[in-house]
Design a protein around this motif. Sequence first.
Motif, PDB file in Angstrom:
ATOM      1  N   ARG A  91       0.518  -5.037  17.348  1.00  0.00           N
ATOM      2  CA  ARG A  91      -0.200  -3.768  17.499  1.00  0.00           C
ATOM      3  C   ARG A  91       0.746  -2.583  17.389  1.00  0.00           C
ATOM      4  NH1 ARG A  91      -3.218  -6.741  21.384  1.00  0.00           N
ATOM      5  NH2 ARG A  91      -1.883  -5.982  23.071  1.00  0.00           N
ATOM      6  N   ARG A  92       1.927  -2.706  18.020  1.00  0.00           N
ATOM      7  CA  ARG A  92       2.910  -1.624  17.931  1.00  0.00           C
ATOM      8  C   ARG A  92       3.324  -1.394  16.483  1.00  0.00           C
ATOM      9  NH1 ARG A  92       5.984  -0.219  22.390  1.00  0.00           N
ATOM     10  NH2 ARG A  92       6.832   1.385  21.006  1.00  0.00           N
ATOM     11  N   TYR A  93       3.522  -2.484  15.754  1.00  0.00           N
ATOM     12  CA  TYR A  93       3.951  -2.333  14.364  1.00  0.00           C
ATOM     13  C   TYR A  93       2.823  -1.763  13.509  1.00  0.00           C
ATOM     14  CZ  TYR A  93       6.616  -3.154  10.143  1.00  0.00           C
ATOM     15  OH  TYR A  93       7.315  -2.968   8.981  1.00  0.00           O
ATOM     16  N   ARG A  94       1.584  -2.155  13.776  1.00  0.00           N
ATOM     17  CA  ARG A  94       0.444  -1.588  13.062  1.00  0.00           C
ATOM     18  C   ARG A  94       0.350  -0.081  13.302  1.00  0.00           C
ATOM     19  NH1 ARG A  94      -1.907  -3.816   8.667  1.00  0.00           N
ATOM     20  NH2 ARG A  94      -2.698  -5.907   9.043  1.00  0.00           N
ATOM     21  N   ASP A  95       0.650   0.342  14.532  1.00  0.00           N
ATOM     22  CA  ASP A  95       0.633   1.775  14.837  1.00  0.00           C
ATOM     23  C   ASP A  95       1.640   2.521  13.961  1.00  0.00           C
ATOM     24  OD1 ASP A  95      -1.296   1.420  16.758  1.00  0.00           O
ATOM     25  OD2 ASP A  95       0.109   1.396  18.450  1.00  0.00           O
ATOM     26  N   PHE A  96       2.808   1.924  13.804  1.00  0.00           N
ATOM     27  CA  PHE A  96       3.834   2.524  12.957  1.00  0.00           C
ATOM     28  C   PHE A  96       3.354   2.629  11.513  1.00  0.00           C
ATOM     29  CE2 PHE A  96       7.206   1.258   9.891  1.00  0.00           C
ATOM     30  CZ  PHE A  96       7.898   2.465   9.850  1.00  0.00           C
ATOM     31  N   LEU A  97       2.818   1.545  10.974  1.00  0.00           N
ATOM     32  CA  LEU A  97       2.345   1.557   9.586  1.00  0.00           C
ATOM     33  C   LEU A  97       1.218   2.565   9.399  1.00  0.00           C
ATOM     34  CD1 LEU A  97       2.271  -2.278   8.793  1.00  0.00           C
ATOM     35  CD2 LEU A  97       4.050  -0.623   8.195  1.00  0.00           C
ATOM     36  N   ARG A  98       0.292   2.610  10.359  1.00  0.00           N
ATOM     37  CA  ARG A  98      -0.842   3.530  10.260  1.00  0.00           C
ATOM     38  C   ARG A  98      -0.367   4.983  10.238  1.00  0.00           C
ATOM     39  NH1 ARG A  98      -3.216   1.772  14.470  1.00  0.00           N
ATOM     40  NH2 ARG A  98      -4.144   0.000  13.401  1.00  0.00           N
ATOM     41  N   ARG A  99       0.687   5.278  10.987  1.00  0.00           N
ATOM     42  CA  ARG A  99       1.219   6.641  11.028  1.00  0.00           C
ATOM     43  C   ARG A  99       1.634   7.114   9.642  1.00  0.00           C
ATOM     44  NH1 ARG A  99       5.981   7.601  15.187  1.00  0.00           N
ATOM     45  NH2 ARG A  99       4.235   7.091  16.553  1.00  0.00           N
ATOM     46  N   TYR A 100       2.078   6.185   8.799  1.00  0.00           N
ATOM     47  CA  TYR A 100       2.542   6.551   7.457  1.00  0.00           C
ATOM     48  C   TYR A 100       1.573   6.106   6.361  1.00  0.00           C
ATOM     49  CZ  TYR A 100       6.792   7.730   9.910  1.00  0.00           C
ATOM     50  OH  TYR A 100       7.696   8.301  10.782  1.00  0.00           O
ATOM     51  N   GLY A 101       0.354   5.755   6.762  1.00  0.00           N
ATOM     52  CA  GLY A 101      -0.680   5.435   5.792  1.00  0.00           C
ATOM     53  C   GLY A 101      -0.528   4.102   5.087  1.00  0.00           C
ATOM     54  N   VAL A 102       0.255   3.192   5.669  1.00  0.00           N
ATOM     55  CA  VAL A 102       0.494   1.884   5.051  1.00  0.00           C
ATOM     56  C   VAL A 102      -0.518   0.870   5.558  1.00  0.00           C
ATOM     57  CG1 VAL A 102       2.154  -0.007   4.799  1.00  0.00           C
ATOM     58  CG2 VAL A 102       2.942   2.367   4.760  1.00  0.00           C
ATOM     59  N   VAL A 103      -1.150   0.128   4.637  1.00  0.00           N
ATOM     60  CA  VAL A 103      -2.163  -0.851   5.024  1.00  0.00           C
ATOM     61  C   VAL A 103      -1.700  -2.296   4.848  1.00  0.00           C
ATOM     62  CG1 VAL A 103      -4.059   0.738   4.534  1.00  0.00           C
ATOM     63  CG2 VAL A 103      -3.263  -0.823   2.740  1.00  0.00           C
ATOM     64  N   ASP A 104      -0.640  -2.508   4.065  1.00  0.00           N
ATOM     65  CA  ASP A 104      -0.186  -3.888   3.862  1.00  0.00           C
ATOM     66  C   ASP A 104       1.289  -3.902   3.462  1.00  0.00           C
ATOM     67  OD1 ASP A 104      -0.465  -6.629   3.890  1.00  0.00           O
ATOM     68  OD2 ASP A 104      -1.451  -6.764   1.928  1.00  0.00           O
ATOM     69  N   VAL A 105       1.962  -4.998   3.813  1.00  0.00           N
ATOM     70  CA  VAL A 105       3.382  -5.186   3.511  1.00  0.00           C
ATOM     71  C   VAL A 105       3.591  -6.646   3.131  1.00  0.00           C
ATOM     72  CG1 VAL A 105       5.756  -4.910   4.326  1.00  0.00           C
ATOM     73  CG2 VAL A 105       3.945  -3.489   5.307  1.00  0.00           C
ATOM     74  N   VAL A 106       4.501  -6.887   2.214  1.00  0.00           N
ATOM     75  CA  VAL A 106       4.897  -8.259   1.901  1.00  0.00           C
ATOM     76  C   VAL A 106       6.410  -8.276   1.704  1.00  0.00           C
ATOM     77  CG1 VAL A 106       4.553  -8.027  -0.595  1.00  0.00           C
ATOM     78  CG2 VAL A 106       4.416 -10.290   0.469  1.00  0.00           C
ATOM     79  N   GLU A 107       7.036  -9.359   2.135  1.00  0.00           N
ATOM     80  CA  GLU A 107       8.486  -9.504   2.024  1.00  0.00           C
ATOM     81  C   GLU A 107       8.803 -10.619   1.041  1.00  0.00           C
ATOM     82  OE1 GLU A 107      11.131  -7.024   4.392  1.00  0.00           O
ATOM     83  OE2 GLU A 107       8.956  -7.250   4.237  1.00  0.00           O
ATOM     84  N   VAL A 108       9.735 -10.353   0.124  1.00  0.00           N
ATOM     85  CA  VAL A 108      10.183 -11.361  -0.836  1.00  0.00           C
ATOM     86  C   VAL A 108      11.664 -11.615  -0.545  1.00  0.00           C
ATOM     87  CG1 VAL A 108      10.375 -11.998  -3.264  1.00  0.00           C
ATOM     88  CG2 VAL A 108       8.570 -10.410  -2.527  1.00  0.00           C
TER      89      VAL A 108
END
Length: 219
Positions: A91-108
């Motif tokens: 939830r904390r990390y989702r709050d961070f992403l939401r603050r910058y308008g990010v909806v998804d992340v993937v790591e390669v």
Amino acid sequence: MYAIPAQEIAGHCLQAFTQVVPASQAAFYCVDRQLQAHDFRLHCMSGEMHRDYLDNYRQFDPLQPRNCHSSGLAVVPLGFAMAQQPAHDSRRYRDFLRRYGVVDVVEVVAHRAGQPQAAISLLRTADQGTFTTDQLAQLNALQSLLQMAVANMQPCDDSLNGLTPKERQIALLLRQGASNKQLARELDVGLPTIKTHLINLFRKTGVTSRTELVGTLFL
């Protein structure tokens, strides 16, 4: 075999990945022996967002190298990674992403000798939507190219392992000859803060000058 500098590989990989699978922002980074990410190369990501991540949210990131490594996956979607950690951290990390308008992340992630060596983080905003199954399959195919690139990459600076992310950044800028004013501008902090960081760096490395510091860490 000629070893290619990490920053050169980072630029080529970021360009290739974001052309094949569009992303609003991306980052290439090295991974040290303690499974800590460092030496970030940013693509379309603001310095403010990156500093906020390092200072306040890094510990809640489900896609940290140690988590990606334990997943056993080379391409790690955000949803999968979040399911592996405590819900309050997610939830904390989702709050961070939401603050910058990010909806998804993937790591390669690319490995060397069984350990993560480098990775690319791809982020998407609402207008792009979440990564599709087909796009994740494309990233799995591209991962082999990242793997080959990292195999030819100069090893990341092990001498920087004991430094904090900001200390690493300062050390790398000092290697380029940056002045205190340039350091303050790059890190968006005051000169007194830069002087404090330098004092800490001198103490950690047992040196008394900028020249000695660069020589100890990079020569």
